[in-house]
Design a protein around this motif. Structure first.
Motif, PDB file in Angstrom:
ATOM      1  N   ALA A 142      54.043  46.885 110.760  1.00  0.00           N
ATOM      2  CA  ALA A 142      52.908  46.396 111.540  1.00  0.00           C
ATOM      3  C   ALA A 142      52.626  44.920 111.265  1.00  0.00           C
ATOM      4  N   ILE A 143      53.039  44.442 110.099  1.00  0.00           N
ATOM      5  CA  ILE A 143      52.755  43.064 109.691  1.00  0.00           C
ATOM      6  C   ILE A 143      53.919  42.132 109.988  1.00  0.00           C
ATOM      7  N   SER A 144      55.141  42.604 109.741  1.00  0.00           N
ATOM      8  CA  SER A 144      56.325  41.772 109.988  1.00  0.00           C
ATOM      9  C   SER A 144      57.537  42.662 110.196  1.00  0.00           C
ATOM     10  N   ASN A 145      58.568  42.081 110.800  1.00  0.00           N
ATOM     11  CA  ASN A 145      59.783  42.845 111.086  1.00  0.00           C
ATOM     12  C   ASN A 145      60.791  42.685 109.956  1.00  0.00           C
ATOM     13  N   MET A 146      61.361  43.794 109.515  1.00  0.00           N
ATOM     14  CA  MET A 146      62.384  43.734 108.469  1.00  0.00           C
ATOM     15  C   MET A 146      63.691  44.403 108.896  1.00  0.00           C
ATOM     16  N   ILE A 147      63.808  44.746 110.183  1.00  0.00           N
ATOM     17  CA  ILE A 147      65.042  45.337 110.708  1.00  0.00           C
ATOM     18  C   ILE A 147      65.612  44.380 111.760  1.00  0.00           C
ATOM     19  N   PHE A 148      66.783  43.833 111.499  1.00  0.00           N
ATOM     20  CA  PHE A 148      67.400  42.931 112.467  1.00  0.00           C
ATOM     21  C   PHE A 148      67.908  43.729 113.671  1.00  0.00           C
ATOM     22  N   CYS A 149      68.295  43.017 114.717  1.00  0.00           N
ATOM     23  CA  CYS A 149      68.649  43.692 115.972  1.00  0.00           C
ATOM     24  C   CYS A 149      69.898  44.555 115.839  1.00  0.00           C
ATOM     25  N   THR A 150      70.814  44.197 114.936  1.00  0.00           N
ATOM     26  CA  THR A 150      72.090  44.890 114.849  1.00  0.00           C
ATOM     27  C   THR A 150      71.974  46.126 113.960  1.00  0.00           C
ATOM     28  N   ALA A 151      71.220  47.086 114.447  1.00  0.00           N
ATOM     29  CA  ALA A 151      71.007  48.373 113.791  1.00  0.00           C
ATOM     30  C   ALA A 151      71.314  49.473 114.805  1.00  0.00           C
ATOM     31  N   PHE A 152      71.695  50.633 114.303  1.00  0.00           N
ATOM     32  CA  PHE A 152      72.090  51.753 115.168  1.00  0.00           C
ATOM     33  C   PHE A 152      70.892  52.608 115.575  1.00  0.00           C
ATOM     34  N   PHE A 153      70.892  53.041 116.827  1.00  0.00           N
ATOM     35  CA  PHE A 153      69.927  54.007 117.339  1.00  0.00           C
ATOM     36  C   PHE A 153      70.614  54.766 118.467  1.00  0.00           C
ATOM     37  N   THR A 154      69.990  55.807 118.974  1.00  0.00           N
ATOM     38  CA  THR A 154      70.641  56.583 120.034  1.00  0.00           C
ATOM     39  C   THR A 154      70.215  56.091 121.421  1.00  0.00           C
ATOM     40  N   LYS A 155      71.097  56.274 122.370  1.00  0.00           N
ATOM     41  CA  LYS A 155      70.753  55.918 123.748  1.00  0.00           C
ATOM     42  C   LYS A 155      69.606  56.798 124.245  1.00  0.00           C
ATOM     43  N   LYS A 156      69.577  58.033 123.782  1.00  0.00           N
ATOM     44  CA  LYS A 156      68.515  58.952 124.177  1.00  0.00           C
ATOM     45  C   LYS A 156      67.146  58.418 123.757  1.00  0.00           C
ATOM     46  N   ASP A 157      67.044  57.904 122.539  1.00  0.00           N
ATOM     47  CA  ASP A 157      65.777  57.340 122.071  1.00  0.00           C
ATOM     48  C   ASP A 157      65.428  56.061 122.819  1.00  0.00           C
ATOM     49  N   TRP A 158      66.443  55.259 123.128  1.00  0.00           N
ATOM     50  CA  TRP A 158      66.218  54.041 123.926  1.00  0.00           C
ATOM     51  C   TRP A 158      65.619  54.401 125.283  1.00  0.00           C
ATOM     52  N   GLU A 159      66.157  55.433 125.916  1.00  0.00           N
ATOM     53  CA  GLU A 159      65.642  55.880 127.214  1.00  0.00           C
ATOM     54  C   GLU A 159      64.206  56.375 127.098  1.00  0.00           C
ATOM     55  N   ALA A 160      63.913  57.073 126.008  1.00  0.00           N
ATOM     56  CA  ALA A 160      62.588  57.689 125.834  1.00  0.00           C
ATOM     57  C   ALA A 160      61.469  56.653 125.768  1.00  0.00           C
ATOM     58  N   ILE A 161      61.760  55.463 125.249  1.00  0.00           N
ATOM     59  CA  ILE A 161      60.711  54.448 125.126  1.00  0.00           C
ATOM     60  C   ILE A 161      60.821  53.364 126.200  1.00  0.00           C
ATOM     61  N   GLY A 162      61.759  53.523 127.114  1.00  0.00           N
ATOM     62  CA  GLY A 162      61.880  52.569 128.212  1.00  0.00           C
ATOM     63  C   GLY A 162      62.663  51.315 127.891  1.00  0.00           C
ATOM     64  N   GLY A 163      63.429  51.343 126.797  1.00  0.00           N
ATOM     65  CA  GLY A 163      64.283  50.206 126.459  1.00  0.00           C
ATOM     66  C   GLY A 163      63.533  49.035 125.864  1.00  0.00           C
ATOM     67  N   TYR A 164      64.211  47.900 125.819  1.00  0.00           N
ATOM     68  CA  TYR A 164      63.592  46.663 125.331  1.00  0.00           C
ATOM     69  C   TYR A 164      62.597  46.160 126.374  1.00  0.00           C
ATOM     70  N   ASP A 165      61.481  45.644 125.897  1.00  0.00           N
ATOM     71  CA  ASP A 165      60.420  45.192 126.791  1.00  0.00           C
ATOM     72  C   ASP A 165      60.716  43.769 127.257  1.00  0.00           C
ATOM     73  N   VAL A 166      60.959  43.607 128.559  1.00  0.00           N
ATOM     74  CA  VAL A 166      61.308  42.290 129.103  1.00  0.00           C
ATOM     75  C   VAL A 166      60.116  41.334 129.088  1.00  0.00           C
ATOM     76  N   ALA A 167      58.917  41.854 128.819  1.00  0.00           N
ATOM     77  CA  ALA A 167      57.746  40.983 128.710  1.00  0.00           C
ATOM     78  C   ALA A 167      57.772  40.156 127.425  1.00  0.00           C
ATOM     79  N   MET A 168      58.623  40.560 126.475  1.00  0.00           N
ATOM     80  CA  MET A 168      58.759  39.792 125.225  1.00  0.00           C
ATOM     81  C   MET A 168      59.699  38.613 125.481  1.00  0.00           C
ATOM     82  N   LYS A 169      59.250  37.721 126.331  1.00  0.00           N
ATOM     83  CA  LYS A 169      60.133  36.678 126.860  1.00  0.00           C
ATOM     84  C   LYS A 169      60.405  35.536 125.884  1.00  0.00           C
ATOM     85  N   TYR A 170      59.547  35.369 124.885  1.00  0.00           N
ATOM     86  CA  TYR A 170      59.755  34.279 123.939  1.00  0.00           C
ATOM     87  C   TYR A 170      60.549  34.698 122.703  1.00  0.00           C
ATOM     88  N   GLY A 171      60.688  35.997 122.487  1.00  0.00           N
ATOM     89  CA  GLY A 171      61.361  36.493 121.294  1.00  0.00           C
ATOM     90  C   GLY A 171      60.652  37.715 120.731  1.00  0.00           C
TER      91      GLY A 171
END
Length: 278
Positions: A142-171
């Motif tokens: 909740a305070i800071s991110n400690m997991i870099f982008c290159t981590a494994f997850f399932t496609k099923k879980d990605w679908e369940a949350i709607g993928g990456y949020d394109v509104a996060m346009k700055y990073g």
């Protein structure tokens, strides 16, 4: 060819000079049941030439072209085309170590409750050495991110949350993604293995983030995930109370310091107490 178990997603926007290194690190994986989807996000350099060379080299490499839509959109587009059970995003200027994929798949096989598997990492480029990140906890997330982008997850879980949020346009799209993925539970495993190499460049998108952009991102995340922040950081009332208590403590501390300095000055120099202004 066997159906791939892992789909590696490599968005590329004008990073053709680094792309072969990233793809070579995928090709060198000891785990062989993968596909790698190269996503050309409207590049104006030789990304297409490089990508096509690799698709001809090994049939597990695939290639799609988009008009430029930003990193979250490029990742989502690649994942939509993926046929693997597990997803591994990889930026075009970074690299994998040879056993990362195999060790991650072993962990998922051992624990069905895992949602995310990542590893230790090292920096390379203009800076070298271990990338020291805090150990994971959902409260710390909740305070800071400690997991870099290159981590494994399932496609099923990605679908369940709607993928990456394109509104996060700055990073910070990774940070918001992990919150969405993990806020309702699920295991996270960090391998002791150094499986990821993160390129440090003279200038990056995150380094260019302005304070106003950071504030906009923080506000958006707070509005999107109020349940998560209230649970792990506290309600607005609780935060205001903590701030009032901290202010009171600081005022008292400052007052005591003034008094102590006055006593010291009087006892050592026989000066009269005087009013100290800060």
């Amino acid at each position: 060819m066997q159906k791939p178990i892992v789909s590696v997603i490599v968005p590329c926007y004008n990073q053709a000079e680094y792309l072969p290194g990233a793809l070579h690190s995928v090709l060198n994986q000891s785990f062989e049941e993968w596909e790698c989807i190269i996503v050309n996000d409207g590049s104006e350099d030789s990304t297409e030439t490089v990508a096509q060379e690799w698709t001809q080299k090994d049939g597990r490499f695939k290639y799609i072209v988009l008009t430029n839509g930003g990193l979250p959109h490029a990742r989502n587009s690649g994942i939509k085309e993926a046929i693997g059970t597990y997803i591994l995003p990889l930026d075009a200027d970074d690299k994998l170590a040879p056993n990362y994929m195999k060790l991650a798949m072993d962990e998922f096989k051992e624990d069905s409750k895992l949602k995310v598997v990542y590893c230790n990492a090292e920096k390379f480029g203009v800076e070298h050495g271990p990338w020291k990140l805090k150990d994971f906890s959902i409260k710390k997330l909740a305070i800071s991110n400690m997991i870099f982008c290159t981590a494994f997850f399932t496609k099923k879980d990605w679908e369940a949350i709607g993928g990456y949020d394109v509104a996060m346009k700055y990073g910070w799209e990774d940070w918001e993604f992990w919150i969405a993925l993990l806020k309702h539970g699920g295991g996270v495993k960090k391998l002791s293995y150094v499986g990821f190499f993160y390129r440090i460049k003279e200038k990056s998108m995150l380094q260019d983030l302005k304070e106003t952009q950071k504030e906009e991102l923080f506000n958006y995340m707070s509005i999107k995930h109020p349940d998560f922040y209230v649970r792990h950081v506290g309600s607005f009332q609780k935060l205001l109370k903590k701030q009032e208590e901290l202010n009171k403590k600081n005022r008292l501390l400052l007052s005591n310091k003034k008094h102590a300095l006055n006593v010291l000055c009087y006892s050592v120099f026989r000066w009269r107490p005087f009013k100290i202004r800060y």
